[in-house]
Write a protein that holds these residues in place. Structure first.
Motif, short mmCIF file in Angstrom:
data_model
loop_
_atom_site.label_atom_id
_atom_site.label_comp_id
_atom_site.label_asym_id
_atom_site.label_seq_id
_atom_site.Cartn_x
_atom_site.Cartn_y
_atom_site.Cartn_z
N PHE A 96 -17.98 40.40 -14.40
CA PHE A 96 -18.44 39.49 -13.93
C PHE A 96 -18.26 39.12 -12.59
N ILE A 97 -18.72 38.77 -11.97
CA ILE A 97 -18.57 38.50 -10.54
C ILE A 97 -17.48 36.71 -10.82
N SER A 98 -17.04 36.93 -10.10
CA SER A 98 -16.25 35.10 -10.45
C SER A 98 -16.25 35.26 -8.64
N SER A 99 -15.01 34.61 -8.45
CA SER A 99 -14.56 34.10 -6.81
C SER A 99 -13.30 34.17 -6.57
N ALA A 100 -13.08 34.84 -5.10
CA ALA A 100 -11.47 34.76 -4.80
C ALA A 100 -11.24 33.14 -4.45
N SER A 101 -12.43 32.66 -4.42
CA SER A 101 -12.10 31.15 -3.87
C SER A 101 -11.37 30.29 -5.33
N ALA A 102 -10.71 30.64 -6.56
CA ALA A 102 -10.66 30.59 -7.43
C ALA A 102 -9.54 30.00 -7.25
N TYR A 103 -8.40 31.52 -6.71
CA TYR A 103 -7.34 31.50 -6.21
C TYR A 103 -7.08 30.57 -5.20
N HIS A 104 -5.75 29.90 -5.86
CA HIS A 104 -4.88 28.30 -5.50
C HIS A 104 -4.57 28.62 -4.03
N THR A 117 -1.48 32.31 -8.29
CA THR A 117 -1.95 31.67 -9.26
C THR A 117 -3.42 31.19 -9.28
N MET A 118 -4.47 31.44 -10.16
CA MET A 118 -5.53 30.77 -10.13
C MET A 118 -6.25 29.92 -10.55
N ALA A 119 -6.08 28.11 -9.51
CA ALA A 119 -6.01 26.74 -9.50
C ALA A 119 -6.64 25.81 -8.44
N ASN A 120 -8.10 25.49 -8.38
CA ASN A 120 -8.77 25.00 -6.84
C ASN A 120 -9.04 23.25 -7.70
N PRO A 121 -8.00 22.23 -7.15
CA PRO A 121 -8.60 20.87 -7.10
C PRO A 121 -9.67 20.92 -6.56
N HIS A 122 -9.99 21.33 -5.53
CA HIS A 122 -10.69 20.69 -4.68
C HIS A 122 -12.53 21.15 -4.83
N TRP A 123 -12.60 22.10 -5.72
CA TRP A 123 -13.78 22.94 -5.71
C TRP A 123 -14.34 22.93 -7.10
N ILE A 130 -13.04 29.77 -13.15
CA ILE A 130 -11.70 29.95 -13.35
C ILE A 130 -12.09 30.20 -15.22
N ALA A 131 -12.49 28.77 -15.65
CA ALA A 131 -13.03 28.63 -16.89
C ALA A 131 -13.80 30.10 -17.71
N CYS A 132 -14.63 30.65 -16.71
CA CYS A 132 -15.83 31.89 -17.24
C CYS A 132 -14.78 32.88 -17.55
N GLU A 133 -13.65 32.88 -16.13
CA GLU A 133 -12.83 34.55 -16.59
C GLU A 133 -11.72 33.68 -17.89
N GLU A 134 -11.10 32.49 -18.26
CA GLU A 134 -10.33 32.77 -19.52
C GLU A 134 -11.33 33.01 -20.18
N PHE A 135 -12.11 32.66 -20.79
CA PHE A 135 -13.10 32.79 -21.62
C PHE A 135 -13.71 34.25 -22.09
N LEU A 136 -13.58 35.52 -20.79
CA LEU A 136 -13.91 36.48 -21.21
C LEU A 136 -12.52 37.20 -21.64
N MET A 137 -11.16 37.37 -21.18
CA MET A 137 -10.52 37.50 -21.15
C MET A 137 -10.09 37.29 -22.14
N LYS A 138 -10.38 36.18 -23.33
CA LYS A 138 -9.84 35.86 -24.15
C LYS A 138 -10.49 36.88 -25.56
N LYS A 139 -11.67 36.57 -25.01
CA LYS A 139 -12.85 37.19 -25.68
C LYS A 139 -12.34 38.91 -26.10
N TYR A 140 -11.57 39.63 -24.47
CA TYR A 140 -10.99 40.73 -24.49
C TYR A 140 -9.69 41.14 -25.60
N ARG A 141 -8.65 39.81 -25.14
CA ARG A 141 -7.57 40.23 -25.57
C ARG A 141 -7.64 40.36 -27.76
N GLU A 142 -8.56 38.98 -28.01
CA GLU A 142 -8.60 38.93 -29.37
C GLU A 142 -9.46 40.13 -29.53
N GLU A 143 -11.32 40.57 -28.94
CA GLU A 143 -11.61 41.21 -29.97
C GLU A 143 -11.95 42.73 -29.18
#
Length: 340
Positions: A96-104, A117-123, A130-143
């Motif tokens: 999955f292509i995410s973005s380095a802009s996701a870094y705080h 830390t992953m957080a970007n209140p401006h964009w 970040i939300a895409c990453e969290e979904f995918l990593m959850k599927k990796y950890r659980e399944e």
């Protein structure tokens, strides 16, 4: 090995597909609408479909399996959730292509690692990644869904000149201002550090992660090793054009406020990304992909880009509204100086 690219004809993915097409070990497939067949290398196979039409795509992929599925046009969680349904059990690796802009921004340290830390209140764009990453990593950890996360920063190719401040029609009006001897706006005081990466260099890091067992369940940013100030970036462009740089520095928060009134979203792109010094620690990637290095310095890459753009009129998209806006901003700041 068999790879499927969702998209595959963009700034980043074109270089990757080209590199793989020259490797006899890979069978390369693209899944897209077929609108840019002119950039698809010989031997690459295409599935013409709209990835958002899940039922149609599922039908066309029936019976097919891949060693790697690469997602380049996933921007919101619903899109990666769709991919999970389509490719669960059909691929050994989903990148999955995410973005380095996701870094705080700003991070606690200007040196960015994959553990920053992953957080970007401006964009919103970054928050969705970040939300895409969290979904995918959850599927990796659980399944055990075999995901790899890749976070590009500012990647460019021969059709693009990387800038900090430009209008909605792209970079060319800034190039034109330089050629005409006009001042060009640079965010902040021009001294913050930034990293730009030519797409062929990016492709080395990316293809090295494909089919790499050490990449499963991991995140990597892929950038060059060259860090330049924004003043250096603009000066390098001006030097390549053979003109004098007339830099005009404007605070990023001011650009965000006045830009919003004219339809320019600088809060995300500047406050949430380019106005803050970042230096990427690429050691994790280089452990996984020892061949990764910067082969195209920015002074070389920008000359490649300018040579292409200036010889292809279709790349020379003028933006008179942005040009006039720049003049207004500069005039307003000069008037404010005279009031003191």
């Amino acid at each position: 090995m068999k790879a499927l690219f969702i998209g595959g004809t963009g700034t980043i993915s074109t270089a990757i597909v080209k590199r793989l097409a020259e490797d006899p070990c890979w069978e390369v497939w693209l899944l897209n609408r077929g609108n840019r067949k002119d950039v698809v290398p010989e031997g690459v196979k295409q599935i013409i479909a709209d990835i958002n039409d899940e039922a149609d795509v599922a039908k066309k992929l029936e019976g097919m399996e891949f060693d790697v599925v690469s997602e380049f046009i996933g921007f919101v969680p619903a899109q990666v959730e769709r991919d999970y349904r389509l490719f669960k059990g059909k691929t050994k690796q989903y990148i999955f292509i995410s973005s380095a802009s996701a870094y705080h921004k700003p991070a606690a340290s200007y040196i960015i690692t994959e553990g920053t830390t992953m957080a970007n209140p401006h964009w919103e764009y970054s928050r969705n990644k970040i939300a895409c990453e969290e979904f995918l990593m959850k599927k990796y950890r659980e399944e055990g869904f075999p995901v790899t996360i890749v976070r590009p920063s500012h990647t460019y190719d021969e059709r693009n000149v990387p800038l900090g401040v430009h209008g909605n029609k792209g970079f060319f009006q800034v190039i034109k201002r330089m050629q005409e001897g006009k001042p060009v706006i640079i965010q902040g005081d021009g001294s913050s550090l930034w990293t730009v990466t030519f797409n062929s260099d990016f492709a080395v890091g990316y293809t090295g992660l494909m089919g790499n067992p050490h990449a499963i369940g991991e995140a990597f940013h892929i950038t060059g090793d060259e860090s330049l100030t924004w003043d250096q970036i603009y000066k390098t462009i001006a030097d390549a054009l053979g003109v004098e740089l007339k830099a005009y520095h404007v605070a990023s928060d001011f650009l965000s406020e006045v830009g919003a009134k004219y339809g320019y979203d600088f809060e995300g792109g500047l406050t949430g990304d380019k106005s803050v010094t970042v230096v990427f620690d690429n050691r994790k990637l280089k452990r996984a992909v020892p061949d990764m290095c910067t082969k195209v310095r920015f002074d070389q890459g920008v000359r490649i880009a300018l040579a292409y753009v200036l010889s292809h009129p279709e790349c020379q998209v003028e933006d008179p509204e942005f040009d006039a806006w720049c003049d207004k901003v500069i005039a307003a700041q000069e008037a404010a100086k005279n009031m003191v």
